[in-house]
Design a protein around this motif. Sequence first.
Motif, mmCIF file in Angstrom:
data_model
loop_
_atom_site.group_PDB
_atom_site.id
_atom_site.type_symbol
_atom_site.label_atom_id
_atom_site.label_comp_id
_atom_site.label_asym_id
_atom_site.label_seq_id
_atom_site.Cartn_x
_atom_site.Cartn_y
_atom_site.Cartn_z
ATOM 1 N N SER A 12 24.963 -26.274 14.390
ATOM 2 C CA SER A 12 26.276 -26.448 13.761
ATOM 3 C C SER A 12 27.336 -26.108 14.798
ATOM 4 C CB SER A 12 26.410 -25.567 12.514
ATOM 5 O OG SER A 12 26.249 -24.199 12.832
ATOM 6 N N ILE A 13 28.402 -26.886 14.846
ATOM 7 C CA ILE A 13 29.337 -26.856 15.966
ATOM 8 C C ILE A 13 30.315 -25.690 15.923
ATOM 9 C CG2 ILE A 13 31.171 -28.290 14.964
ATOM 10 C CD1 ILE A 13 29.673 -28.508 18.560
ATOM 11 N N GLU A 95 42.432 -26.467 8.798
ATOM 12 C CA GLU A 95 41.806 -27.790 8.815
ATOM 13 C C GLU A 95 40.570 -27.789 9.712
ATOM 14 O OE1 GLU A 95 42.826 -32.519 9.669
ATOM 15 O OE2 GLU A 95 44.390 -30.993 9.912
ATOM 16 N N ILE A 96 40.676 -27.127 10.859
ATOM 17 C CA ILE A 96 39.516 -26.998 11.735
ATOM 18 C C ILE A 96 38.404 -26.232 11.014
ATOM 19 C CG2 ILE A 96 38.652 -25.876 13.834
ATOM 20 C CD1 ILE A 96 40.107 -28.452 14.410
ATOM 21 N N GLY A 97 38.806 -25.264 10.198
ATOM 22 C CA GLY A 97 37.826 -24.517 9.414
ATOM 23 C C GLY A 97 37.045 -25.403 8.459
ATOM 24 N N THR A 98 37.692 -26.436 7.910
ATOM 25 C CA THR A 98 36.981 -27.346 7.002
ATOM 26 C C THR A 98 35.908 -28.136 7.751
ATOM 27 O OG1 THR A 98 38.531 -29.205 7.276
ATOM 28 C CG2 THR A 98 39.038 -27.589 5.559
ATOM 29 N N TYR A 99 36.173 -28.466 9.023
ATOM 30 C CA TYR A 99 35.174 -29.196 9.811
ATOM 31 C C TYR A 99 34.026 -28.279 10.236
ATOM 32 C CZ TYR A 99 38.267 -33.183 9.732
ATOM 33 O OH TYR A 99 39.045 -34.243 9.306
ATOM 34 N N ALA A 100 34.336 -27.011 10.459
ATOM 35 C CA ALA A 100 33.262 -26.044 10.739
ATOM 36 C C ALA A 100 32.310 -25.980 9.546
ATOM 37 C CB ALA A 100 33.852 -24.669 11.038
ATOM 38 N N PHE A 101 32.886 -25.987 8.337
ATOM 39 C CA PHE A 101 32.031 -25.943 7.152
ATOM 40 C C PHE A 101 31.258 -27.248 6.973
ATOM 41 C CE2 PHE A 101 31.371 -26.899 2.624
ATOM 42 C CZ PHE A 101 30.389 -25.953 2.376
ATOM 43 N N LYS A 102 31.919 -28.393 7.220
ATOM 44 C CA LYS A 102 31.218 -29.677 7.087
ATOM 45 C C LYS A 102 30.001 -29.726 8.005
ATOM 46 C CE LYS A 102 35.133 -32.594 5.669
ATOM 47 N NZ LYS A 102 35.988 -33.739 6.042
ATOM 48 N N SER A 103 30.160 -29.231 9.208
ATOM 49 C CA SER A 103 29.048 -29.195 10.151
ATOM 50 C C SER A 103 27.931 -28.286 9.647
ATOM 51 C CB SER A 103 29.539 -28.714 11.524
ATOM 52 O OG SER A 103 28.464 -28.524 12.414
ATOM 53 N N LEU A 104 28.306 -27.081 9.211
ATOM 54 C CA LEU A 104 27.309 -26.125 8.716
ATOM 55 C C LEU A 104 26.606 -26.650 7.473
ATOM 56 C CD1 LEU A 104 25.965 -23.329 8.706
ATOM 57 C CD2 LEU A 104 27.949 -22.476 7.426
ATOM 58 N N GLU A 105 27.357 -27.240 6.566
ATOM 59 C CA GLU A 105 26.775 -27.770 5.332
ATOM 60 C C GLU A 105 25.761 -28.869 5.637
ATOM 61 O OE1 GLU A 105 28.553 -29.200 1.057
ATOM 62 O OE2 GLU A 105 29.430 -30.096 2.854
ATOM 63 N N ALA A 106 26.129 -29.790 6.524
ATOM 64 C CA ALA A 106 25.226 -30.889 6.870
ATOM 65 C C ALA A 106 23.980 -30.377 7.578
ATOM 66 C CB ALA A 106 25.957 -31.900 7.749
ATOM 67 N N ALA A 107 24.155 -29.404 8.476
ATOM 68 C CA ALA A 107 23.020 -28.840 9.196
ATOM 69 C C ALA A 107 22.079 -28.113 8.241
ATOM 70 C CB ALA A 107 23.511 -27.885 10.281
ATOM 71 N N THR A 108 22.643 -27.393 7.276
ATOM 72 C CA THR A 108 21.829 -26.659 6.304
ATOM 73 C C THR A 108 21.040 -27.617 5.424
ATOM 74 O OG1 THR A 108 23.464 -24.867 6.302
ATOM 75 C CG2 THR A 108 21.878 -24.909 4.490
#
Length: 348
Positions: A12-13, A95-108
């Motif tokens: 996750s990025i 907004e950058i925080g939302t992309y951090a979560f999108k990455s983590l969610e997809a990886a999980t």
Amino acid sequence: MKQDEIIKLGISIGDLNGIGSEIVLKTFDDSRMLDFCTPVIFANSKIINFLKKHYNLGLNFQGIDSADKAIDGKINVVNVWKENVNINFGEEDNEIGTYAFKSLEAATEALKKDHIDVLVTAPINKHTIQSDQFNFPGHTDYLAKELDGESLMLMITDDLKVGLLTDHVALKDISEVITPDLIEKKIGIISRTLKQDFRVEKPKIAVLGINPHSGDNGVIGKEDEEILKPTIQKIKDRGELVFGPYSADSFFGTKNYKNFDAVIASYHDQGLIPFKTLSFGRGVNFTAGLNKVRTSPDHGTAFEIAGKNEANINSFKEAVFKALEIYKARQEYMRLTENPLKKQGRKL
């Protein structure tokens, strides 16, 4: 995973305004890393291309729509989103925080579906990632919920392992949170992970006291006498090698930690200050107690140096190698415990 297959390592990025993307890309800019695993980065091809140019890196990658399409011998980037993202290094940005979560969610999700074998998480900003979907103190609690596990934060190097009874808990609440049930649960988790993930047959575990000097027999607080000591004795009576509580102020300075396979601290800074002092830049955060392997570097977003091409990749690279080592050890443990006859003459 079959024994002859290369391990698929999901990443996750993290917070794109921090150093996470720099340490990820610089780690895999060394093509030799592809001999050890197949990296699967959850982000966006446009962002990775921008970062590649920003850091003047020569790595080649391929964009894919889902992790199950990852190709061995390549750096794979799962396109979690399609839109452009504006990066402002060093700034807190919701907004950058939302992309951090999108990455983590997809990886999980990929981890749960076995599209990747292990997960290494780049640092997030714990403030900007907060939302209705992510209302947690950090990665550990989120992954415990998603992976239905009882998690324990375990900081590791080759010669030091420090776990926490409580992690992201305010200091004023520590004595209320630590209960006999919590102590037994956390010691159970660390004992199991030492056996299955680190090949320790009979773990020897030290427990640090809650109060200064472990309460000095009740003079400086009664929690050690009334909660820690009787619970540790109960566990010892079952045949477990658990000792303490030890006075935390001298435990690491005297190198007493070298006599144990792991140490459990009562609260965050009691364990992490000595751990990072002894091993900063080499330490790895491992989430024990889950049915999947997750590691991360032992540092945060480091906004003060983000984008300046100054980040040290050592801890992230160690997190990658530790994830691979733990995964292999766990696979071996599962094979041996499922086939007890194979255990004869073998040390776990």
